[in-house]
Write a protein that holds these residues in place. Structure first.
Motif, PDB file in Angstrom:
ATOM      1  N   SER A   1      37.043  30.729  31.334  1.00 25.51           N
ATOM      2  CA  SER A   1      37.234  31.418  32.611  1.00 25.51           C
ATOM      3  C   SER A   1      36.264  32.599  32.771  1.00 25.51           C
ATOM      4  O   SER A   1      36.015  33.046  33.874  1.00 25.51           O
ATOM      5  CB  SER A   1      38.673  31.912  32.734  1.00 25.51           C
ATOM      6  N   ARG A   2      35.705  33.109  31.684  1.00 22.78           N
ATOM      7  CA  ARG A   2      34.720  34.204  31.767  1.00 22.78           C
ATOM      8  C   ARG A   2      33.401  33.716  32.351  1.00 22.78           C
ATOM      9  O   ARG A   2      32.715  34.465  33.031  1.00 22.78           O
ATOM     10  CB  ARG A   2      34.436  34.793  30.386  1.00 22.78           C
ATOM     11  N   LYS A   3      33.022  32.499  32.047  1.00 18.77           N
ATOM     12  CA  LYS A   3      31.740  31.979  32.528  1.00 18.77           C
ATOM     13  C   LYS A   3      31.789  31.650  34.015  1.00 18.77           C
ATOM     14  O   LYS A   3      30.763  31.567  34.653  1.00 18.77           O
ATOM     15  CB  LYS A   3      31.343  30.736  31.733  1.00 18.77           C
TER      16      LYS A   3
END
Length: 73
Positions: free
Chosen positions: A70-72
């Motif tokens: 989810s960070r990318k």
């Protein structure tokens, strides 16, 4: 939804299932003796246990993969 998030969710679900069920069992049939038309068949119950540390590790790894996926995005 990308592949890393799906992998993280699958790992979490499998880890929780393994943690709460503890394993699974199945019945195995084997032929012990056969004399003419008479056959002796034995049913053995086999059990496969999931170690709890493996289940917890899958949940933790799934959470890490889910956060990284989810960070990318």
């Amino acid at each position: 939804m990308n592949a890393m998030r799906i992998t993280g969710i699958v790992l979490i679900v499998l880890g929780l299932v393994g943690f709460f069920t503890g394993g699974f069992s199945f019945t195995k049939e084997s032929s012990k003796a056969k004399v003419g038309p008479i056959e002796l068949v034995v049913q053995e119950k086999e059990t496969v246990n999931f170690p709890q540390w493996l289940s917890i590790g899958a949940v933790v790894l799934g959470a890490v993969v889910l956060v990284m996926g989810s960070r990318k995005s």
